[in-house]
Write a protein that holds these residues in place. Structure first.
Motif, short mmCIF file in Angstrom:
data_model
loop_
_atom_site.label_atom_id
_atom_site.label_comp_id
_atom_site.label_asym_id
_atom_site.label_seq_id
_atom_site.Cartn_x
_atom_site.Cartn_y
_atom_site.Cartn_z
N PRO A 38 0.74 -1.24 0.11
CA PRO A 38 0.03 0.03 -0.04
C PRO A 38 0.73 1.15 -0.09
O PRO A 38 2.04 1.08 0.35
CB PRO A 38 -0.80 -0.20 1.36
N ARG A 39 0.29 2.40 -0.54
CA ARG A 39 0.85 3.60 -0.50
C ARG A 39 1.44 4.06 0.92
O ARG A 39 2.72 4.53 0.98
CB ARG A 39 0.12 4.61 -1.45
N GLU A 40 0.80 3.65 1.89
CA GLU A 40 1.40 4.40 3.22
C GLU A 40 2.51 3.68 3.48
O GLU A 40 3.40 4.19 4.17
CB GLU A 40 0.19 4.11 4.10
N TRP A 41 2.62 2.67 3.20
CA TRP A 41 4.10 1.59 3.51
C TRP A 41 5.13 2.28 3.07
O TRP A 41 6.09 2.49 3.46
CB TRP A 41 3.72 0.17 3.07
N TYR A 42 5.15 2.79 1.75
CA TYR A 42 6.04 3.29 0.99
C TYR A 42 6.55 4.71 1.74
O TYR A 42 7.58 5.09 1.88
CB TYR A 42 6.03 3.43 -0.48
N ILE A 43 5.54 5.41 1.88
CA ILE A 43 5.73 6.86 2.59
C ILE A 43 6.34 6.66 4.11
O ILE A 43 7.36 7.28 4.32
CB ILE A 43 4.39 7.57 2.79
N THR A 44 5.77 5.71 4.61
CA THR A 44 6.43 5.25 6.27
C THR A 44 7.89 4.95 5.90
O THR A 44 8.72 5.27 6.76
CB THR A 44 5.48 4.24 7.01
N HIS A 45 8.16 3.86 5.00
CA HIS A 45 9.31 3.47 4.87
C HIS A 45 10.35 4.66 4.49
O HIS A 45 11.55 4.72 5.30
CB HIS A 45 9.40 2.33 3.77
N ASN A 46 9.99 5.29 3.56
CA ASN A 46 10.92 6.45 2.99
C ASN A 46 11.30 7.37 4.45
O ASN A 46 12.34 7.96 4.43
CB ASN A 46 10.42 7.24 2.04
N ARG A 47 10.27 7.75 5.04
CA ARG A 47 10.25 8.51 5.93
C ARG A 47 11.24 8.02 7.30
O ARG A 47 12.11 8.91 7.79
CB ARG A 47 8.87 8.90 6.87
N ARG A 48 10.83 6.85 7.60
CA ARG A 48 12.19 6.05 8.69
C ARG A 48 13.22 6.14 7.98
O ARG A 48 14.33 6.32 8.80
CB ARG A 48 11.76 4.75 8.65
N LEU A 49 13.67 5.89 6.70
CA LEU A 49 15.02 6.02 6.16
C LEU A 49 15.49 7.61 6.50
O LEU A 49 16.66 7.55 6.57
CB LEU A 49 15.18 5.66 4.77
N LYS A 50 14.83 8.42 6.15
CA LYS A 50 15.20 9.79 6.23
C LYS A 50 15.48 10.44 7.53
O LYS A 50 16.58 10.68 7.92
CB LYS A 50 14.25 10.75 5.67
N ALA A 51 14.60 9.75 8.42
CA ALA A 51 15.00 9.87 9.75
C ALA A 51 16.16 9.44 10.30
O ALA A 51 17.04 9.77 11.26
CB ALA A 51 13.66 9.50 10.94
N MET A 52 16.54 8.02 9.87
CA MET A 52 17.70 7.64 10.26
C MET A 52 18.89 8.26 9.79
O MET A 52 19.96 8.56 10.62
CB MET A 52 17.73 6.08 9.72
N ARG A 53 18.82 8.77 8.64
CA ARG A 53 19.72 9.24 7.94
C ARG A 53 20.30 10.64 8.68
O ARG A 53 21.49 11.04 9.07
CB ARG A 53 19.93 9.69 6.60
N LEU A 54 19.33 11.44 9.14
CA LEU A 54 19.30 12.64 9.84
C LEU A 54 19.82 12.54 11.37
O LEU A 54 20.58 12.92 11.80
CB LEU A 54 18.02 13.37 10.11
N GLU A 79 19.83 20.19 5.08
CA GLU A 79 20.10 20.99 4.26
C GLU A 79 21.63 20.65 4.04
O GLU A 79 22.06 20.52 2.95
CB GLU A 79 20.03 22.28 4.54
N LEU A 80 22.36 20.46 5.17
CA LEU A 80 23.79 20.21 5.09
C LEU A 80 24.32 19.05 4.36
O LEU A 80 25.26 18.82 3.62
CB LEU A 80 24.63 20.30 6.48
N ILE A 81 23.41 17.87 4.57
CA ILE A 81 23.66 16.49 3.97
C ILE A 81 22.90 16.52 2.72
O ILE A 81 23.16 15.30 2.00
CB ILE A 81 23.38 15.34 5.00
N GLY A 82 22.23 17.24 2.26
CA GLY A 82 21.79 17.37 1.02
C GLY A 82 20.42 16.52 0.79
O GLY A 82 20.29 15.66 -0.23
N VAL A 83 19.41 16.48 1.90
CA VAL A 83 18.33 15.85 1.62
C VAL A 83 17.06 16.86 1.98
O VAL A 83 17.65 18.18 2.26
CB VAL A 83 17.81 14.80 2.67
N HIS A 84 15.70 16.88 1.53
CA HIS A 84 14.82 17.73 1.39
C HIS A 84 14.48 18.01 2.96
O HIS A 84 14.49 17.11 3.82
CB HIS A 84 13.61 17.25 0.65
#
Length: 102
Positions: A38-54, A79-84
């Motif tokens: 489901p679309r929500e799974w992809y949104i949550t997955h990408n949000r978790r990856l971004k949070a982990m990188r940050l 902004e420093l590491i180049g993510v939205h």
């Protein structure tokens, strides 16, 4: 042997001095996400990856506790590491990750 001779040498703490943020030398190779979710799974997955990188970038820069990671700090790091710029929800997830690393 005297006890003083067995003491380890003190190391320099990064808490007393700022650490320059190192960018990744080679970007991680992206793989396609599994189809059929489901679309929500992809949104949550990408949000978790971004949070982990940050969270990793904040830890590398000397921010170790959630109280130090305000939304402005997290967005400046993004902004420093180049993510939205992250949303408020993603900022909340970053602070949660910092909280659970202790």
């Amino acid at each position: 042997m005297p006890a003083a001779a067995l003491k380890p040498k003190p190391t320099q703490s990064t808490a007393n001095r700022p650490v320059l943020l190192d960018r990744p030398y080679v970007p991680v190779e992206k793989r396609p996400l599994p189809p059929g979710r489901p679309r929500e799974w992809y949104i949550t997955h990408n949000r978790r990856l971004k949070a982990m990188r940050l969270a990793i970038a904040l830890l590398d820069s000397g921010v170790y506790v959630p109280n130090q990671a305000r939304n402005e700090t997290i967005r400046n790091t993004a902004e420093l590491i180049g993510v939205h710029p992250p949303s408020d929800t993603t900022c909340h997830m970053v602070r949660a990750l910092l909280r659970y690393t202790r």
